[in-house]
Design an enzyme around this catalytic site. Structure first.
Site, PDB file in Angstrom:
ATOM      1  N   LYS A  11       0.818  -1.215   0.000  1.00 10.01           N
ATOM      2  CA  LYS A  11       0.000   0.000   0.000  1.00 10.01           C
ATOM      3  C   LYS A  11       0.854   1.269   0.000  1.00 10.01           C
ATOM      4  CE  LYS A  11      -3.953  -2.188   2.258  1.00 10.01           C
ATOM      5  NZ  LYS A  11      -4.957  -2.012   3.336  1.00 10.01           N
ATOM      6  N   TYR A  51     -12.667  -2.001  -3.173  1.00  5.42           N
ATOM      7  CA  TYR A  51     -13.072  -2.134  -1.769  1.00  5.42           C
ATOM      8  C   TYR A  51     -14.586  -1.993  -1.596  1.00  5.42           C
ATOM      9  CZ  TYR A  51      -8.359  -2.239   0.255  1.00  5.42           C
ATOM     10  OH  TYR A  51      -7.098  -2.610   0.645  1.00  5.42           O
ATOM     11  N   PHE A  59     -15.078   3.659   8.017  1.00  8.03           N
ATOM     12  CA  PHE A  59     -13.723   4.015   7.593  1.00  8.03           C
ATOM     13  C   PHE A  59     -13.558   4.077   6.077  1.00  8.03           C
ATOM     14  CE2 PHE A  59     -13.821  -0.602   8.444  1.00  8.03           C
ATOM     15  CZ  PHE A  59     -13.415  -1.112   7.223  1.00  8.03           C
ATOM     16  N   ARG A  87      -1.481 -14.303   4.760  1.00  8.79           N
ATOM     17  CA  ARG A  87      -2.226 -13.597   5.817  1.00  8.79           C
ATOM     18  C   ARG A  87      -1.488 -13.681   7.157  1.00  8.79           C
ATOM     19  NH1 ARG A  87      -6.936 -11.365   4.490  1.00  8.79           N
ATOM     20  NH2 ARG A  87      -7.841 -11.428   6.576  1.00  8.79           N
ATOM     21  N   ASN A 116      -1.946   0.231   6.911  1.00  8.23           N
ATOM     22  CA  ASN A 116      -1.454  -1.040   7.436  1.00  8.23           C
ATOM     23  C   ASN A 116      -0.517  -1.763   6.463  1.00  8.23           C
ATOM     24  OD1 ASN A 116      -3.436  -1.699   5.637  1.00  8.23           O
ATOM     25  ND2 ASN A 116      -4.558  -3.075   6.991  1.00  8.23           N
ATOM     26  N   HIS A 119      -2.145  -5.447   1.769  1.00 10.42           N
ATOM     27  CA  HIS A 119      -3.436  -6.126   1.665  1.00 10.42           C
ATOM     28  C   HIS A 119      -3.179  -7.525   1.146  1.00 10.42           C
ATOM     29  CE1 HIS A 119      -7.569  -7.057   0.478  1.00 10.42           C
ATOM     30  NE2 HIS A 119      -7.037  -7.546  -0.631  1.00 10.42           N
ATOM     31  N   GLU A 130      -9.837 -10.781  -7.019  1.00 13.08           N
ATOM     32  CA  GLU A 130      -8.879  -9.680  -6.848  1.00 13.08           C
ATOM     33  C   GLU A 130      -7.732  -9.769  -7.861  1.00 13.08           C
ATOM     34  OE1 GLU A 130      -9.739  -8.886  -2.101  1.00 13.08           O
ATOM     35  OE2 GLU A 130      -7.747  -9.518  -2.735  1.00 13.08           O
TER      36      GLU A 130
END
Ligand code: CMP
Length: 145
Positions: A11, A51, A59, A87, A116, A119, A130
């Site tokens: 990100k 998203y 958020f 993950r 964060n 992803h 995705e």
């Protein structure tokens, strides 16, 4: 265990902090093979589409603003149990709850609320969707060795 493919997004915060190399090293160290990769600067429409599942969450606006703030690195990873393995490597969504040694613990703890670092797809159906969102099949490689 089956060989799977999963989508990784490094990100904007992690790209800006020059963490692409560090994160790619962790893929190699964990037998996650890169079979497709591209840097892309998402626009608002693309980020909102990617998203869409979160569109009613409080958020959402902040997430979209974050995701379009700078380029991201999108990568398809392949390996045994790749979805769950990546993950675990990422750590919990919110960096303050991520396990020590995870990407989010090491590279995102001092960032802002939803920044964060990475992803990763959460299941095989979402991984397929995705990956298709960012890559045509001819842009994903079958590496022989
Ligand atoms: P990601 O794994 O990309 O999936 C959705 C993203 O929304 C998540 O990482 C965070 O960047 C963001 N996010 C999830 N929950 C929250 C939250 N409670 N507050 C702010 N951002 C969040």
């Amino acid at each position: 265990m089956a060989v799977e493919r999963t989508l990784s997004i490094i990100k904007p915060d992690a790209v800006a902090n020059k963490f692409i190399g560090e994160i790619y090293s962790r893929f190699a160290a964990n037998d996650l093979r890169i079979v497709a990769a591209r840097m892309v600067h998402l626009n608002k429409e693309q980020a909102e589409k990617f998203y869409a599942i979160h569109k009613n969450r409080p958020f959402f606006a902040m997430l979209i603003e974050y995701m379009i703030s700078d380029p991201v690195m999108v990568t398809v990873l392949e390996g045994e149990d790749a979805i769950a393995k990546y993950r675990t490597l990422m750590g919990a969504t919110m960096p303050e709850f991520a396990a020590p040694g995870s990407i989010r613990y090491d590279l995102a703890r001092d960032g802002r609320a939803n920044e964060n670092a990475v992803h990763g797809s959460d299941a095989s159906e979402t991984a397929a969707e995705e990956i298709k969102f960012f890559f045509k099949s001819e842009e994903i490689f079958d590496l022989k060795r």
